[in-house]
Structures are given as structure tokens and as C-alpha cells.
Design an enzyme around this catalytic site. Structure first.
Site, short mmCIF file in Angstrom:
data_model
loop_
_atom_site.label_atom_id
_atom_site.label_comp_id
_atom_site.label_asym_id
_atom_site.label_seq_id
_atom_site.Cartn_x
_atom_site.Cartn_y
_atom_site.Cartn_z
N ASP A 1 0.85 -1.19 0.00
CA ASP A 1 0.00 0.00 0.00
C ASP A 1 0.89 1.24 0.00
O ASP A 1 1.61 1.51 0.96
CB ASP A 1 -0.89 -0.02 1.24
N ASP B 1 -3.27 2.41 -5.93
CA ASP B 1 -2.13 2.52 -5.03
C ASP B 1 -1.91 1.29 -4.15
O ASP B 1 -1.08 1.31 -3.25
CB ASP B 1 -2.27 3.75 -4.15
N GLU B 2 -2.65 0.22 -4.39
CA GLU B 2 -2.51 -0.99 -3.58
C GLU B 2 -2.46 -2.22 -4.49
O GLU B 2 -3.11 -2.25 -5.53
CB GLU B 2 -3.69 -1.17 -2.62
#
Length: 405
Positions: A9, A105-106
Site C-alpha cells: 500500500d 495505489d494498492e
């Protein structure tokens, strides 16, 4: 053999990317936000100094400024974020071909069969990834390491920023069970409120519930949450190369001014239904139902959904049903800030035609005429652009029989 799964993350991703070119703001409370003039004025991301003031993602700008009057606001650059997301995933690809994004974003990484190539220590590999992100891209990363996806995600949230958390067979109960139940994947506000009524406020309390009780309360989701809380998640990490199954197609918008009349709402719904119908046809899908979400100026959302008599991907069908649903949620002149129209219960073209033939044969001539009309609209747009032609109900000043009471 247990899987070895990492959940990576990127910390404060939008804000971190923006600050790469604005290092002078690193220690100053800063947030990326939508454009207040177009009424998309919410916080999209914030840096660590802003977080210490209590600034939260998705709250309005005025709420954030009330907490932190000196908050610096930056506009978003989504193209730049996608560029960095591709660079990040290129690094992940060097360690495994099983990389499943969970937003921009993960990502989950399954390194079960490649870990031996990189030293055999999953925590050490997570630390290596964090160092590479800082050195090569200037970004920080929090990584959770575990034997399933749910606990890996919990691990990446457990300690931030720039940290590695290992949740193993030996320690998972001591780490996971004391956490608030809302930390568990897919436990949102409504689920938290429902579970709180039964005295369930931690993941451990959720794990101690009978599976049958949770299934009675929450349906299939209850059974799934029971498995999550008890470390029984078995879902595999899917490669980015695998095509995602499209479960719904929707479009929503925040309007420049609040909608307060039936005609304004009619036009707004028609534009959204047109967009959804066009995307369904491009994907070769039909909708078995539609859902409408109405948001008021206080950011309160209300939703309704209904089934169609027969699957459809026609603008008129989506518009009429969406407007009828809106009538159940709204009465003028109550203001509407935003609307979302979503096609649900999707099926491929061949299955949809079979159902129409069996259950709605009398409507076929009218349907076929409308199909041809909207297919012609698609061709015109494909040649001359999306704005070349519009469905009648979406034109300003268009009037038809009002399905709203």
C-alpha cells in the site's frame, strides 16, 4: 502449504506524487482535492502533517480547513498518478507474475513460488520492496505479509507509514482479533452499525459468532466475514493479465448546482442512463436491473434498485426505471447534489436474447426498433465523437410524460 502473500500500500499516494515536485511542502499540511468551483470539493489525499491535524480522505474541503486552517490545497493530476502506478507495478512484476491491483495505489503479490529466488524471507522481501520504492521512485510503502489476502491487507494497514507487518500462523490471533471490526476488509459503516447492535465491535468478537447467525443477519456477506475473521480466507491472488468479470456498469456525477425540479432530475438521469447504456453495448452486456443513488447537499446517500422484466441495454429502459426509483427517494423541491445510475445483474448478449425470447416475446418488435436506433447512435458517435448525438430526454428543454409523481 500456506501461500505467502504481500499486500503493498503506497502511503498517501496522490499527495506523495505531488510532493515529488514540491519538496518544500513535505513538512507542511498539504492535501490533494477536487475543484471546489465544480463542486467536487473533497479531500482526495493528504500528507502525514495534514493527517496529524485529523484531515481525512473524502471529507469536504471546508471540514478539512476547519481542522487545519493553514492546509495547502493542490489540484489532482490523475495522468501522473497512473504513470507512477505503472512504474510501481513494473517493480512488483520483477518478483512474481501474480500481482493483483486493489485500486491505483494498492496491490497483492503472491510470492509463494518465487520467494526462494529472493532469499526465502517474506519479511525481508517486503523490506526490500520498501527500500526500492524510496530509492527509485521517492515513494513510501507499507507492506503486510501473511498467509491469505485479508490478513495481508490488515498488515499493510496495521503500521504506517513505511513499515512491514508480518501476520503469521503463530501470531495472527493476537494481532488481528483485538482490532476494530471495521478494520476487516469489506466491513463498512452499515455492517459496523448492524454488528454493534449485537455487541460485536472487534474482529475477535466477530470470529466468536456462530456462522449461521451471521448468515441470517447479513446473508452471504455474513458467512464471508466469518471466514475472514477466523483466518479461513482462501481467495487466490489474480494476475493483472486475467480479465476482470464486469459485475456492474455505472455512472454518477455531481451537478454544478443542486437539482430541485423534476425536469432537471429527468435530464440528469437521462444523460447518465445514456452513458451506462452505451458502455453496456460496447461490452456486449445486458442489465437485469438498475440501481439509483441520490446524494443530498449534506452528503447523505440513499439507494434503491429494481429488476427489469427482461434484460436490456437500452437508454429508454434504464431512464424510465431510474426515474421511477428516484421518485421513491426524492420529492421536489428537496435539493439533489449528485446522482448515480448503475446497471446490475449483468448477462452476456446471447443469454439476454434467450431470456427475451422466452419471457417477453410480445415486446420484441418495439425492442428491435429501439435497438436499431441506439446502435445507429453508437455508430454516429464512433465516427464523429461522443457529443455528436444525444438521446432526446437528455436535451435541455425536452419534455415527455413525467414518470415522477
Amino acid at each position: 502449504m500456506d501461500r505467502v502473500i504481500l499486500h503493498c500500500d503506497l502511503n498517501c499516494f496522490y499527495a506523495s506524487v505531488e510532493l515529488l515536485s514540491r519538496p518544500d511542502l513535505r513538512e507542511i499540511p498539504t492535501a490533494v482535492c477536487g475543484d471546489p468551483s465544480s463542486r467536487h470539493g473533497i479531500i482526495l489525499a493528504k500528507n502525514e502533517p495534514a493527517k496529524r491535524y485529523g484531515v481525512q480522505t473524502a471529507e469536504t474541503i471546508w471540514q478539512a480547513k476547519k481542522k487545519c486552517p493553514g492546509l495547502v490545497l493542490l489540484p489532482p493530476h490523475h495522468g501522473l498518478y497512473h504513470q507512477y502506478s505503472r512504474k510501481v507495478n513494473a517493480i512488483y512484476d520483477q518478483y512474481t507474475d501474480l500481482v493483483e491491483p486493489f485500486g491505483i495505489d494498492e496491490s497483492w503479490l503472491d510470492v509463494t513460488h518465487t520467494l526462494h529466488l529472493f532469499g526465502g524471507d517474506a519479511g525481508g522481501l517486503a523490506d526490500t520492496l520498501r527500500e526500492r520504492m524510496k530509492e527509485e521512485l521517492g515513494l513510501t510503502l507499507s507492506v503486510g505479509v501473511s498467509f491469505n489476502k485479508v490478513f495481508a491487507k490488515l498488515g499493510s494497514d496495521y503500521k504506517k507509514p513505511d513499515a512491514t507487518t508480518v501476520i503469521s500462523r503463530e501470531n495472527w490471533q493476537s494481532i488481528v482479533w483485538p482490532l476494530p471490526v471495521g478494520d476487516l476488509l469489506y466491513v463498512g459503516g452499515a455492517a459496523r452499525k448492524l454488528l454493534r447492535q449485537y455487541g460485536v465491535e472487534t474482529i475477535g468478537q466477530l470470529a466468536a459468532c456462530r456462522r449461521e447467525m451471521l448468515e441470517t443477519l447479513m446473508g452471504k456477506m455474513g458467512a464471508q466475514l466469518y471466514e475472514y475473521a477466523n483466518g479461513l480466507d482462501r481467495e487466490a491472488v489474480r494476475s493483472r493479465a486475467e480479465a476482470d468479470v464486469v459485475k456492474s456498469v455505472g455512472n454518477g456525477t455531481t451537478f454544478p448546482q443542486n437539482l430541485t425540479t423534476r425536469e432537471e432530475v429527468r435530464r440528469g438521469i437521462a444523460v447518465l442512463a445514456d452513458s451506462v447504456a452505451s458502455r453496456l453495448r460496447r461490452l456486449g452486456l445486458y442489465a437485469g436491473g438498475v440501481q439509483v443513488t441520490v446524494r443530498d447537499p449534506a452528503f447523505h446517500d440513499r439507494s434503491r434498485q429494481r429488476q427489469f422484466a427482461a434484460p436490456t441495454h437500452l437508454i429508454r429502459d434504464l431512464t424510465e426505471s431510474a426515474m421511477a426509483l428516484t421518485a421513491e427517494l426524492w420529492q421536489p423541491p428537496a435539493p439533489i447534489r449528485a446522482l448515480t445510475v448503475t446497471a446490475i445483474h449483468l448477462s452476456p448478449e446471447d443469454a439476454a436474447y434467450e431470456q427475451v425470447d422466452l419471457f417477453n416475446a410480445g415486446a420484441l418488435p418495439k425492442k428491435e426498433k429501439q435497438e436499431k436506433l441506439e446502435a445507429a447512435m453508437d455508430r454516429i458517435r464512433g465516427r464523429f465523437g461522443a457529443d455528436a448525438i444525444a438521446f432526446g430526454a437528455s436535451r435541455p428543454g425536452h419534455r415527455e410524460e413525467d414518470p415522477l409523481p
